[in-house]
Motif scaffolding. Structure first.
Motif, PDB file in Angstrom:
ATOM      1  N   GLY A 255       0.812  -1.208   0.000  1.00 16.39           N
ATOM      2  CA  GLY A 255       0.000   0.000   0.000  1.00 16.39           C
ATOM      3  C   GLY A 255       0.841   1.250   0.000  1.00 16.39           C
ATOM      4  N   LEU A 256       2.042   1.203   0.634  1.00 22.02           N
ATOM      5  CA  LEU A 256       2.927   2.367   0.634  1.00 22.02           C
ATOM      6  C   LEU A 256       3.673   2.542  -0.676  1.00 22.02           C
ATOM      7  N   ALA A 257       3.851   1.438  -1.475  1.00 22.75           N
ATOM      8  CA  ALA A 257       4.575   1.502  -2.743  1.00 22.75           C
ATOM      9  C   ALA A 257       3.683   2.104  -3.835  1.00 22.75           C
ATOM     10  N   THR A 258       4.332   2.727  -4.827  1.00 24.74           N
ATOM     11  CA  THR A 258       3.623   3.247  -5.994  1.00 24.74           C
ATOM     12  C   THR A 258       3.340   2.089  -6.957  1.00 24.74           C
TER      13      THR A 258
ATOM     14  N   GLN B 233      18.495  -2.029 -23.941  1.00 21.99           N
ATOM     15  CA  GLN B 233      17.849  -0.957 -24.692  1.00 21.99           C
ATOM     16  C   GLN B 233      17.958   0.356 -23.927  1.00 21.99           C
ATOM     17  N   ASN B 234      18.103   1.451 -24.652  1.00 25.83           N
ATOM     18  CA  ASN B 234      18.337   2.755 -24.034  1.00 25.83           C
ATOM     19  C   ASN B 234      17.210   3.136 -23.079  1.00 25.83           C
ATOM     20  N   PRO B 235      17.529   3.442 -21.811  1.00 31.85           N
ATOM     21  CA  PRO B 235      16.510   3.990 -20.901  1.00 31.85           C
ATOM     22  C   PRO B 235      16.101   5.386 -21.368  1.00 31.85           C
ATOM     23  N   VAL B 236      14.836   5.697 -21.198  1.00 31.62           N
ATOM     24  CA  VAL B 236      14.334   6.995 -21.636  1.00 31.62           C
ATOM     25  C   VAL B 236      14.935   8.097 -20.768  1.00 31.62           C
ATOM     26  N   GLY B 237      15.480   9.101 -21.433  1.00 34.87           N
ATOM     27  CA  GLY B 237      15.977  10.272 -20.726  1.00 34.87           C
ATOM     28  C   GLY B 237      17.327  10.118 -20.070  1.00 34.87           C
ATOM     29  N   GLU B 238      17.961   8.955 -20.162  1.00 34.39           N
ATOM     30  CA  GLU B 238      19.257   8.760 -19.520  1.00 34.39           C
ATOM     31  C   GLU B 238      20.369   8.997 -20.533  1.00 34.39           C
ATOM     32  N   ALA B 239      21.187  10.007 -20.279  1.00 31.68           N
ATOM     33  CA  ALA B 239      22.313  10.298 -21.164  1.00 31.68           C
ATOM     34  C   ALA B 239      23.642  10.255 -20.427  1.00 31.68           C
ATOM     35  N   ALA B 240      23.598  10.096 -19.076  1.00 31.70           N
ATOM     36  CA  ALA B 240      24.832  10.094 -18.286  1.00 31.70           C
ATOM     37  C   ALA B 240      25.439   8.693 -18.263  1.00 31.70           C
ATOM     38  N   LYS B 241      26.677   8.630 -17.795  1.00 30.12           N
ATOM     39  CA  LYS B 241      27.373   7.348 -17.681  1.00 30.12           C
ATOM     40  C   LYS B 241      26.912   6.554 -16.457  1.00 30.12           C
TER      41      LYS B 241
ATOM     42  N   THR C 110      20.508   5.685 -11.807  1.00 30.08           N
ATOM     43  CA  THR C 110      19.817   4.856 -10.832  1.00 30.08           C
ATOM     44  C   THR C 110      18.495   4.414 -11.443  1.00 30.08           C
ATOM     45  N   LEU C 111      18.364   3.089 -11.622  1.00 29.81           N
ATOM     46  CA  LEU C 111      17.200   2.554 -12.316  1.00 29.81           C
ATOM     47  C   LEU C 111      16.514   1.501 -11.456  1.00 29.81           C
ATOM     48  N   TYR C 112      15.291   1.200 -11.844  1.00 30.47           N
ATOM     49  CA  TYR C 112      14.517   0.173 -11.144  1.00 30.47           C
ATOM     50  C   TYR C 112      14.749  -1.179 -11.810  1.00 30.47           C
ATOM     51  N   ARG C 113      15.260  -2.133 -11.011  1.00 30.86           N
ATOM     52  CA  ARG C 113      15.380  -3.506 -11.496  1.00 30.86           C
ATOM     53  C   ARG C 113      14.112  -4.255 -11.096  1.00 30.86           C
TER      54      ARG C 113
ATOM     55  N   LEU D 123      11.339   7.029 -14.890  1.00 30.40           N
ATOM     56  CA  LEU D 123      10.843   7.036 -13.501  1.00 30.40           C
ATOM     57  C   LEU D 123      11.806   7.797 -12.604  1.00 30.40           C
ATOM     58  N   SER D 124      12.494   8.779 -13.170  1.00 30.59           N
ATOM     59  CA  SER D 124      13.502   9.513 -12.397  1.00 30.59           C
ATOM     60  C   SER D 124      12.886  10.238 -11.203  1.00 30.59           C
ATOM     61  N   SER D 125      11.635  10.698 -11.336  1.00 26.30           N
ATOM     62  CA  SER D 125      10.995  11.399 -10.213  1.00 26.30           C
ATOM     63  C   SER D 125      10.798  10.470  -9.019  1.00 26.30           C
ATOM     64  N   TYR D 126      10.505   9.180  -9.275  1.00 26.77           N
ATOM     65  CA  TYR D 126      10.372   8.215  -8.180  1.00 26.77           C
ATOM     66  C   TYR D 126      11.748   7.823  -7.635  1.00 26.77           C
ATOM     67  N   ALA D 127      12.708   7.647  -8.540  1.00 27.94           N
ATOM     68  CA  ALA D 127      14.038   7.204  -8.115  1.00 27.94           C
ATOM     69  C   ALA D 127      14.712   8.236  -7.236  1.00 27.94           C
ATOM     70  N   GLN D 128      14.507   9.520  -7.526  1.00 28.72           N
ATOM     71  CA  GLN D 128      15.145  10.568  -6.720  1.00 28.72           C
ATOM     72  C   GLN D 128      14.637  10.551  -5.286  1.00 28.72           C
ATOM     73  N   GLN D 129      13.388  10.097  -5.075  1.00 25.07           N
ATOM     74  CA  GLN D 129      12.812  10.030  -3.740  1.00 25.07           C
ATOM     75  C   GLN D 129      12.908   8.625  -3.149  1.00 25.07           C
ATOM     76  N   ALA D 130      13.609   7.721  -3.856  1.00 26.47           N
ATOM     77  CA  ALA D 130      13.745   6.324  -3.423  1.00 26.47           C
ATOM     78  C   ALA D 130      12.383   5.686  -3.173  1.00 26.47           C
ATOM     79  N   GLN D 131      11.415   6.079  -4.008  1.00 32.72           N
ATOM     80  CA  GLN D 131      10.056   5.575  -3.870  1.00 32.72           C
ATOM     81  C   GLN D 131       9.971   4.129  -4.333  1.00 32.72           C
ATOM     82  N   ALA D 132       9.343   3.288  -3.478  1.00 34.99           N
ATOM     83  CA  ALA D 132       9.136   1.902  -3.882  1.00 34.99           C
ATOM     84  C   ALA D 132       8.100   1.853  -5.007  1.00 34.99           C
ATOM     85  N   VAL D 133       8.345   0.989  -6.005  1.00 33.91           N
ATOM     86  CA  VAL D 133       7.466   0.867  -7.163  1.00 33.91           C
ATOM     87  C   VAL D 133       7.101  -0.595  -7.340  1.00 33.91           C
ATOM     88  N   VAL D 134       5.837  -0.847  -7.568  1.00 30.84           N
ATOM     89  CA  VAL D 134       5.353  -2.200  -7.870  1.00 30.84           C
ATOM     90  C   VAL D 134       4.670  -2.149  -9.218  1.00 30.84           C
ATOM     91  N   ILE D 135       5.059  -3.089 -10.081  1.00 26.73           N
ATOM     92  CA  ILE D 135       4.490  -3.146 -11.435  1.00 26.73           C
ATOM     93  C   ILE D 135       3.435  -4.222 -11.450  1.00 26.73           C
TER      94      ILE D 135
END
Length: 415
Positions: A38-41, A349-357, A360-363, A402-414
């Motif tokens: 319930g706390l996860a997005t 495959q290229n992550p959307v919006g990621e151009a840096a070396k 932080t992504l969601y596995r 999902l950079s907005s969630y990653a910056q806040q270390a928000q838990a994500v459930v798919i």
């Protein structure tokens, strides 16, 4: 004597209700799980792009776009000014050699052609009259010569006869001398008549040559004008596709104007636009994959334009003869230029919006849960990018932004 009855030993509640304790524990665990979920997005799987890390040969490619150009072009210009009276084929039409493209009209040129035809007729008539006049002159001179030669023959016989008679004293020597003088004069006249005939023949030959030259010039003039009139019909000189054809009905076209460009359908090259930030990696001779519909055509970089235009560099690519593929000049294409090859690479495959070396992504884990991982990237190749660390083969990651969630270390459930 009193008998003592032992007091019953009271067991702990959980021992007496062991099954109930198990149920309570499971209920607590379930509540904790539900509380965590319930706390996860929660994100719908249909809205999320997921890619899997792969291992193998990775071609480092630079994406480009552009269009096909003809290696062999035929340009048609007008030989005379004119007004467009008919347009048969326009830009984009496929034409064969001899196909009519447009018609022009030039009344002045048509009138001049008729005048040249009349001049040719007059020149031929003058040559015919000259021949008749020359024949009459030759006959007259030959008649005079024939008469003189007849008189000369008669006088020669008389001279021979008088020569014998004067020796015998039958006629006077004066008569003989008169005959001899007449014979010499007549021989001179015959000689002059022959000379006049020779001179007349020379004059006739010169006059005839001049007349024939006038006829030839009139013929050439007529042929040139006839060709110009014929060229008012704009005709394809070879098979191909009309790339440029700016003519419109009623438009006036000046002499020497460029009216049609016909390009080959089979001898083609690609002109690609490469972003200036990636142009430094492109070199002459590199392999290029040109994508046209469902087909891939392989070519090579032949020239790199040194000038940067609108943040792009023009790269020319040679292509093989394409007689079995339906392609057209000016056709839009996309391509990939292979600038390097990594034999054993991890890539995704290229992550959307990621151009840096680093990113932080969601596995993606079992059950749709995710965890944040730090991923180190290497070289980028079109739709793919090299993975240098943080992931292994078979890992699935979310490549949606999902950079907005990653910056806040928000838990994500798919789901």
């Amino acid at each position: 004597m009193d008998i003592q009855v032992p007091k019953p030993v009271r067991q702990p509640f959980f021992k007496r209700h062991r099954g109930l304790g198990v149920i309570v524990c499971l209920l607590v665990i379930w509540l904790l799980v539900q509380l965590d979920i319930g706390l996860a997005t929660q994100l719908p799987k249909s809205d999320i792009m997921i890619a899997t890390v792969k291992q193998g040969v990775l071609n480092i490619e630079v994406d480009a776009f552009g269009e096909l150009q003809s290696e062999q072009q035929h340009i048609i210009t007008t030989t005379s000014a004119g007004i467009v009276t008919e347009v048969v084929n326009k830009a984009g039409s496929i034409v064969e050699a001899g196909t009519l493209i447009a018609k022009l009209e030039n009344p002045d040129l048509t009138l001049e052609l008729k005048r040249s035809q009349q001049r040719l007729i007059e020149a031929k008539a003058d040559e015919l009259q000259l021949n008749l006049r020359q024949q009459r002159e030759r006959l007259l001179e030959q008649s005079v010569l024939g008469q003189l030669e007849g008189e000369l023959a008669t006088l020669t016989f008389r001279f021979q006869a008088q020569k014998n008679l004067v020796d015998r004293g039958i006629i006077s020597e004066l008569s003989f001398l008169e005959t001899q003088a007449q014979l010499g004069s007549l021989e001179t006249r015959v000689s002059h008549a022959k000379a006049r005939i020779e001179q007349l023949q020379g004059l006739h030959l010169s006059a005839t040559a001049l007349a024939l030259e006038k006829i030839e010039l009139a013929k050439q003039e007529q042929a040139l004008l006839a060709e110009k009139v014929a060229q008012l019909d704009i005709v394809a000189a070879e098979q191909g596709v009309i790339e440029v054809m700016p003519l419109e009905l009623g438009a006036r076209v000046e002499r020497g104007a460029h009216v049609v460009t016909i390009g080959s359908q089979h001898a083609l090259k690609a002109e690609l636009k490469v972003n200036q930030s990636q142009a430094a990696n492109v070199q002459v001779g590199q392999l290029v994959k040109v994508f046209s519909a469902a087909q891939v055509i392989r070519g090579k970089v032949t020239r790199i334009d040194p000038v940067i235009t609108a943040h792009h560099v023009i790269v020319e690519v040679s292509l093989p003869l394409l007689s079995d593929i339906e392609l057209r000049p000016k056709q839009s294409i996309r391509a990939s230029i292979v600038v390097d090859t990594i034999d054993d690479a991890f890539y995704v495959q290229n992550p959307v919006g990621e151009a840096a070396k680093m990113a932080t992504l969601y596995r993606v884990l079992d059950g749709g849960k995710t965890e944040l991982v730090d991923v180190q990237f290497g070289q980028k190749s079109g739709r793919y990018i090299e993975v240098k660390g943080g992931l292994k083969v078979g890992d699935s990651i979310v490549i949606s932004d999902l950079s907005s969630y990653a910056q806040q270390a928000q838990a994500v459930v798919i789901q």
